[in-house]
Design a protein around this motif. Structure first.
Motif, mmCIF file in Angstrom:
data_model
loop_
_atom_site.group_PDB
_atom_site.id
_atom_site.type_symbol
_atom_site.label_atom_id
_atom_site.label_comp_id
_atom_site.label_asym_id
_atom_site.label_seq_id
_atom_site.Cartn_x
_atom_site.Cartn_y
_atom_site.Cartn_z
ATOM 1 N N GLY A 198 0.774 -1.235 0.000
ATOM 2 C CA GLY A 198 0.000 0.000 0.000
ATOM 3 C C GLY A 198 0.803 1.280 0.000
ATOM 4 N N ARG A 199 2.089 1.182 -0.317
ATOM 5 C CA ARG A 199 2.933 2.385 -0.355
ATOM 6 C C ARG A 199 3.348 2.671 -1.788
ATOM 7 N NH1 ARG A 199 7.745 3.311 2.109
ATOM 8 N NH2 ARG A 199 8.507 1.430 1.161
ATOM 9 N N GLU A 200 3.413 3.929 -2.127
ATOM 10 C CA GLU A 200 3.901 4.349 -3.441
ATOM 11 C C GLU A 200 5.419 4.502 -3.374
ATOM 12 O OE1 GLU A 200 1.961 4.406 -6.074
ATOM 13 O OE2 GLU A 200 0.260 3.895 -4.817
ATOM 14 N N PRO A 201 6.103 4.395 -4.520
ATOM 15 C CA PRO A 201 7.564 4.545 -4.526
ATOM 16 C C PRO A 201 7.985 5.901 -3.967
ATOM 17 C CG PRO A 201 6.767 3.907 -6.706
ATOM 18 C CD PRO A 201 5.575 4.154 -5.852
ATOM 19 N N PRO A 256 5.660 -3.572 -14.439
ATOM 20 C CA PRO A 256 6.134 -3.367 -13.075
ATOM 21 C C PRO A 256 5.005 -3.622 -12.078
ATOM 22 C CG PRO A 256 5.691 -1.236 -14.072
ATOM 23 C CD PRO A 256 5.437 -2.285 -15.136
ATOM 24 N N ALA A 257 5.391 -3.800 -10.846
ATOM 25 C CA ALA A 257 4.392 -3.993 -9.793
ATOM 26 C C ALA A 257 3.583 -2.709 -9.613
ATOM 27 C CB ALA A 257 5.078 -4.370 -8.477
ATOM 28 N N ARG A 258 2.423 -2.832 -9.046
ATOM 29 C CA ARG A 258 1.545 -1.656 -8.869
ATOM 30 C C ARG A 258 2.152 -0.617 -7.942
ATOM 31 N NH1 ARG A 258 -3.754 -5.093 -7.707
ATOM 32 N NH2 ARG A 258 -2.137 -6.454 -6.941
ATOM 33 N N ARG A 259 2.885 -1.079 -6.937
ATOM 34 C CA ARG A 259 3.536 -0.178 -5.966
ATOM 35 C C ARG A 259 4.427 -1.031 -5.071
ATOM 36 N NH1 ARG A 259 -1.648 0.669 -5.641
ATOM 37 N NH2 ARG A 259 -2.841 -0.814 -4.441
ATOM 38 N N CYS A 260 4.820 -0.536 -3.938
ATOM 39 C CA CYS A 260 5.704 -1.275 -3.039
ATOM 40 C C CYS A 260 5.008 -2.530 -2.516
ATOM 41 C CB CYS A 260 6.119 -0.401 -1.857
ATOM 42 S SG CYS A 260 7.058 1.056 -2.335
ATOM 43 N N GLY A 261 5.747 -3.618 -2.506
ATOM 44 C CA GLY A 261 5.205 -4.880 -2.026
ATOM 45 C C GLY A 261 6.200 -6.004 -2.234
ATOM 46 N N GLU A 262 5.688 -7.225 -2.219
ATOM 47 C CA GLU A 262 6.535 -8.399 -2.422
ATOM 48 C C GLU A 262 5.799 -9.423 -3.275
ATOM 49 O OE1 GLU A 262 7.270 -6.789 1.611
ATOM 50 O OE2 GLU A 262 5.843 -8.416 1.414
ATOM 51 N N TYR A 263 6.575 -10.172 -4.037
ATOM 52 C CA TYR A 263 6.057 -11.355 -4.709
ATOM 53 C C TYR A 263 6.452 -12.561 -3.866
ATOM 54 C CZ TYR A 263 4.968 -8.863 -9.009
ATOM 55 O OH TYR A 263 4.428 -8.016 -9.929
ATOM 56 N N LEU A 264 5.471 -13.368 -3.506
ATOM 57 C CA LEU A 264 5.708 -14.637 -2.839
ATOM 58 C C LEU A 264 5.646 -15.688 -3.938
ATOM 59 C CD1 LEU A 264 6.009 -16.348 -0.260
ATOM 60 C CD2 LEU A 264 3.507 -16.404 -0.147
ATOM 61 N N ALA A 296 8.985 -2.149 -5.891
ATOM 62 C CA ALA A 296 8.819 -0.747 -5.513
ATOM 63 C C ALA A 296 7.857 -0.010 -6.439
ATOM 64 C CB ALA A 296 10.177 -0.048 -5.514
ATOM 65 N N GLY A 297 7.286 -0.721 -7.413
ATOM 66 C CA GLY A 297 6.370 -0.065 -8.333
ATOM 67 C C GLY A 297 7.068 0.885 -9.275
ATOM 68 N N ARG A 298 8.287 0.526 -9.692
ATOM 69 C CA ARG A 298 9.076 1.387 -10.577
ATOM 70 C C ARG A 298 9.569 0.586 -11.788
ATOM 71 N NH1 ARG A 298 13.105 3.165 -5.872
ATOM 72 N NH2 ARG A 298 14.022 1.280 -6.721
ATOM 73 N N ARG A 299 10.187 1.293 -12.734
ATOM 74 C CA ARG A 299 10.725 0.642 -13.938
ATOM 75 C C ARG A 299 11.826 -0.362 -13.616
ATOM 76 N NH1 ARG A 299 11.783 5.924 -15.699
ATOM 77 N NH2 ARG A 299 13.906 5.238 -15.933
ATOM 78 N N ASP A 300 12.496 -0.228 -12.489
ATOM 79 C CA ASP A 300 13.589 -1.143 -12.146
ATOM 80 C C ASP A 300 13.125 -2.322 -11.287
ATOM 81 O OD1 ASP A 300 13.124 0.437 -9.916
ATOM 82 O OD2 ASP A 300 15.238 0.794 -9.486
ATOM 83 N N ASP A 301 11.825 -2.581 -11.265
ATOM 84 C CA ASP A 301 11.284 -3.741 -10.545
ATOM 85 C C ASP A 301 11.711 -5.052 -11.222
ATOM 86 O OD1 ASP A 301 9.918 -2.535 -8.485
ATOM 87 O OD2 ASP A 301 7.954 -2.642 -9.452
ATOM 88 N N PRO A 302 11.650 -6.164 -10.486
ATOM 89 C CA PRO A 302 11.907 -7.474 -11.097
ATOM 90 C C PRO A 302 10.861 -7.801 -12.158
ATOM 91 C CG PRO A 302 11.905 -7.637 -8.694
ATOM 92 C CD PRO A 302 11.411 -6.277 -9.044
ATOM 93 N N ARG A 303 11.302 -8.473 -13.231
ATOM 94 C CA ARG A 303 10.368 -8.936 -14.269
ATOM 95 C C ARG A 303 10.395 -10.456 -14.407
ATOM 96 N NH1 ARG A 303 13.833 -6.594 -19.366
ATOM 97 N NH2 ARG A 303 15.603 -7.943 -18.952
ATOM 98 N N THR A 304 11.524 -11.069 -14.034
ATOM 99 C CA THR A 304 11.616 -12.527 -13.971
ATOM 100 C C THR A 304 12.401 -12.909 -12.721
ATOM 101 O OG1 THR A 304 13.696 -12.716 -15.200
ATOM 102 C CG2 THR A 304 11.670 -12.785 -16.500
#
Length: 86
Positions: free
Chosen positions: A9-12, A43-51, A66-74
């Motif tokens: 629920g947090r924005e970058p 990218p992810a919607r915002r700050c969070g985690e993938y389980l 973090a909901g940014r362009r540098d988020d994980p994709r794989t």
């Protein structure tokens, strides 16, 4: 692979890393020979985690976003069946 995103629920708060304008490929396999790779929503919607849970070998990891362009994709993970010698 089962992938669940946990929304914090947090924005970058910081700008993305300019070295990774198209996301990053996270390798958590520690050099294992047998691995699996999973695509995650980018990218992810915002700050969070993938389980991420492998339904074959039981390996479970968490990757932050973090909901940014540098988020994980794989994400690549090691197969626990091979690692344990099964």
């Amino acid at each position: 692979m089962k992938v669940d995103w946990i929304d914090r629920g947090r924005e970058p708060q910081c700008p993305p890393n300019p070295l990774y304008p198209d996301g990053i490929d996270v390798d958590c396999s520690e050099g294992a020979i047998a691995t699996c790779t999973v695509d995650i929503s980018y990218p992810a919607r915002r700050c969070g985690e993938y389980l991420i849970n492998c339904e074959t070998c039981g390996q479970t990891i968490v990757v932050t976003t973090a909901g940014r362009r540098d988020d994980p994709r794989t994400v690549r993970i090691a197969c626990q069946l091979v690692k344990k010698g099964n």
